[in-house]
Design a protein around this motif. Structure first.
Motif, mmCIF file in Angstrom:
data_model
loop_
_atom_site.group_PDB
_atom_site.id
_atom_site.type_symbol
_atom_site.label_atom_id
_atom_site.label_comp_id
_atom_site.label_asym_id
_atom_site.label_seq_id
_atom_site.Cartn_x
_atom_site.Cartn_y
_atom_site.Cartn_z
ATOM 1 N N ILE A 1 4.746 -10.737 1.397
ATOM 2 C CA ILE A 1 5.430 -9.478 1.714
ATOM 3 C C ILE A 1 4.511 -8.318 1.385
ATOM 4 C CG2 ILE A 1 7.752 -10.376 1.338
ATOM 5 C CD1 ILE A 1 7.721 -8.658 -1.324
ATOM 6 N N SER A 2 4.702 -7.242 2.112
ATOM 7 C CA SER A 2 4.015 -5.987 1.839
ATOM 8 C C SER A 2 5.075 -4.920 1.608
ATOM 9 C CB SER A 2 3.113 -5.595 3.008
ATOM 10 O OG SER A 2 2.434 -4.384 2.745
ATOM 11 N N MET A 3 4.883 -4.120 0.542
ATOM 12 C CA MET A 3 5.868 -3.104 0.186
ATOM 13 C C MET A 3 5.246 -1.714 0.142
ATOM 14 S SD MET A 3 8.262 -4.845 -2.750
ATOM 15 C CE MET A 3 9.493 -3.537 -2.513
ATOM 16 N N PRO A 4 6.045 -0.670 0.381
ATOM 17 C CA PRO A 4 5.556 0.705 0.215
ATOM 18 C C PRO A 4 5.623 1.104 -1.256
ATOM 19 C CG PRO A 4 7.803 0.732 1.047
ATOM 20 C CD PRO A 4 7.414 -0.707 0.930
ATOM 21 N N TYR A 5 4.487 1.495 -1.809
ATOM 22 C CA TYR A 5 4.445 1.893 -3.213
ATOM 23 C C TYR A 5 4.214 3.390 -3.387
ATOM 24 C CZ TYR A 5 4.145 -3.126 -4.050
ATOM 25 O OH TYR A 5 4.401 -4.479 -4.078
ATOM 26 N N GLY B 1 13.347 -13.657 3.896
ATOM 27 C CA GLY B 1 13.319 -14.985 3.290
ATOM 28 C C GLY B 1 14.149 -15.998 4.044
ATOM 29 N N GLN B 2 15.303 -15.602 4.536
ATOM 30 C CA GLN B 2 16.208 -16.531 5.196
ATOM 31 C C GLN B 2 15.865 -16.765 6.664
ATOM 32 O OE1 GLN B 2 18.341 -18.398 3.530
ATOM 33 N NE2 GLN B 2 17.556 -17.343 1.727
ATOM 34 N N ILE B 3 15.412 -15.717 7.353
ATOM 35 C CA ILE B 3 15.144 -15.830 8.790
ATOM 36 C C ILE B 3 13.700 -16.216 9.060
ATOM 37 C CG2 ILE B 3 15.073 -14.566 10.980
ATOM 38 C CD1 ILE B 3 17.403 -12.835 9.875
ATOM 39 N N ASN B 4 12.774 -15.482 8.496
ATOM 40 C CA ASN B 4 11.357 -15.682 8.808
ATOM 41 C C ASN B 4 10.666 -16.664 7.869
ATOM 42 O OD1 ASN B 4 11.930 -12.370 9.076
ATOM 43 N ND2 ASN B 4 11.235 -13.414 10.923
ATOM 44 N N ASP B 5 11.129 -16.725 6.614
ATOM 45 C CA ASP B 5 10.592 -17.646 5.622
ATOM 46 C C ASP B 5 9.067 -17.596 5.591
ATOM 47 O OD1 ASP B 5 10.612 -19.521 3.608
ATOM 48 O OD2 ASP B 5 10.840 -21.244 4.947
ATOM 49 N N GLY B 6 8.512 -16.364 5.514
ATOM 50 C CA GLY B 6 7.068 -16.205 5.476
ATOM 51 C C GLY B 6 6.505 -16.469 4.098
ATOM 52 N N ASN B 7 5.197 -16.234 3.948
ATOM 53 C CA ASN B 7 4.532 -16.512 2.679
ATOM 54 C C ASN B 7 3.901 -15.285 2.048
ATOM 55 O OD1 ASN B 7 2.437 -16.217 4.489
ATOM 56 N ND2 ASN B 7 1.756 -18.359 4.371
ATOM 57 N N CYS C 1 0.873 -1.169 0.000
ATOM 58 C CA CYS C 1 0.000 0.000 0.000
ATOM 59 C C CYS C 1 0.916 1.227 0.000
ATOM 60 C CB CYS C 1 -0.955 -0.022 1.195
ATOM 61 S SG CYS C 1 -0.149 -0.253 2.801
ATOM 62 N N GLY C 2 0.443 2.361 0.451
ATOM 63 C CA GLY C 2 1.284 3.553 0.424
ATOM 64 C C GLY C 2 2.570 3.395 1.209
ATOM 65 N N THR C 3 2.447 2.920 2.455
ATOM 66 C CA THR C 3 3.619 2.705 3.312
ATOM 67 C C THR C 3 3.979 1.230 3.432
ATOM 68 O OG1 THR C 3 2.316 2.460 5.333
ATOM 69 C CG2 THR C 3 2.994 4.703 4.714
ATOM 70 N N GLY C 4 3.085 0.351 3.032
ATOM 71 C CA GLY C 4 3.264 -1.077 3.205
ATOM 72 C C GLY C 4 2.799 -1.588 4.553
ATOM 73 N N CYS D 1 3.452 -12.311 7.011
ATOM 74 C CA CYS D 1 3.776 -11.237 6.064
ATOM 75 C C CYS D 1 4.828 -10.314 6.645
ATOM 76 C CB CYS D 1 2.509 -10.450 5.724
ATOM 77 S SG CYS D 1 2.771 -9.123 4.535
ATOM 78 N N GLY D 2 5.858 -10.031 5.853
ATOM 79 C CA GLY D 2 6.904 -9.119 6.265
ATOM 80 C C GLY D 2 6.816 -7.792 5.536
ATOM 81 N N LEU D 3 7.205 -6.717 6.206
ATOM 82 C CA LEU D 3 7.312 -5.403 5.585
ATOM 83 C C LEU D 3 8.681 -5.319 4.926
ATOM 84 C CD1 LEU D 3 6.199 -2.511 5.141
ATOM 85 C CD2 LEU D 3 7.300 -1.885 7.308
ATOM 86 N N VAL D 4 8.706 -5.206 3.609
ATOM 87 C CA VAL D 4 9.954 -5.231 2.846
ATOM 88 C C VAL D 4 10.104 -3.937 2.059
ATOM 89 C CG1 VAL D 4 11.151 -6.354 0.923
ATOM 90 C CG2 VAL D 4 10.057 -7.741 2.691
ATOM 91 N N MET D 5 11.207 -3.246 2.278
ATOM 92 C CA MET D 5 11.452 -1.984 1.588
ATOM 93 C C MET D 5 12.605 -2.059 0.607
ATOM 94 S SD MET D 5 10.870 0.820 4.612
ATOM 95 C CE MET D 5 9.409 0.806 5.644
ATOM 96 N N ASP D 6 13.531 -2.977 0.829
ATOM 97 C CA ASP D 6 14.716 -3.038 -0.024
ATOM 98 C C ASP D 6 15.208 -4.480 -0.105
ATOM 99 O OD1 ASP D 6 16.326 -3.587 2.300
ATOM 100 O OD2 ASP D 6 16.472 -1.444 2.693
#
Length: 211
Positions: free
Chosen positions: A111-115, A103-109, A72-75, A90-95
């Motif tokens: 991601i949410s990004m700021p657009y 991916g390596q630590i949490n291995d979730g399914n 979403c706007g901020t993720g 879900c992880g908040l991923v910016m970069d």
């Protein structure tokens, strides 16, 4: 892997950019991408960040996809909504570093990004680098490697905790505001993508009963 892209109303005009970056990376690696919209700001079927989470929960719990890319706007809103769903991590991923560590630590399914926040010149390059870090190799290996086992154990503990604190997805669907649910699955390609790939007959049958 089957990957869903979900874009909410405030960032719908960027769906094409996001989808292109995702397919540029994922498809050569052998993954399938399903674009659940929104496709443009003018779409009749509008998604809010809350609906992003509900739709992600439906797709993942029904086995229609293996991974969800949303934002979403901020993720942050989409991340919170996704994590309110059973079985969604879900992880908040910016970069790209966020993507690698998630991916390596949490291995979730998901991601949410700021657009909107920080989405400027060469944003599509950042998107491709993020997706590459997520999808090009094996996830869940741990970082640093010497902590891999404790990270794996904690993922299992979190998964068990979520099973206790959340209702199953079918119960969620039956008890959530039904107008909100209908709106979340009203996208023009939802039926084509979802029912062809869903593995949970009970969830599929319930959603069909709403139409």
């Amino acid at each position: 892997m089957k990957i869903a892209l979900i874009t909410e109303n405030s960032q719908a005009a960027k769906n094409g950019i996001i989808h292109q970056a995702l397919t540029n990376v994922a498809e050569p690696l052998g993954h399938q991408v399903f674009n659940y919209g929104m496709y443009a700001a003018e779409d009749t079927a509008a998604l809010t960040y809350v609906m992003n989470g509900l739709l992600a929960g439906i797709l993942l719990n029904a086995g229609a996809v293996d991974f969800v890319v949303t934002g979403c706007g901020t993720g942050m809103g989409s991340m919170l909504a996704c994590n309110a769903m059973p079985g969604v991590f879900c992880g908040l991923v910016m970069d790209p570093t966020d993507a690698f560590l998630f991916g390596q630590i949490n291995d979730g399914n998901a991601i949410s990004m700021p657009y909107a926040k920080g989405f400027g010149w060469a944003a599509e390059l950042n998107l491709e680098d993020v997706y590459r870090k997520l999808f090009e190799g094996e996830r869940g290996l741990g970082y640093p490697k010497e902590r891999a086992e404790i990270m794996r154990k904690n993922r299992g503990i979190l998964s068990d905790l979520k099973r206790v604190t959340c209702n199953d997805m079918l119960t969620v669907l039956k008890n959530v505001d039904q107008d909100l649910l209908r709106a979340a699955i009203a996208g023009e390609r939802f039926a084509d993508y979802f029912y062809a790939n869903a593995q949970d007959a009970a969830i599929s049958d319930y959603l069909r009963s709403l139409s």
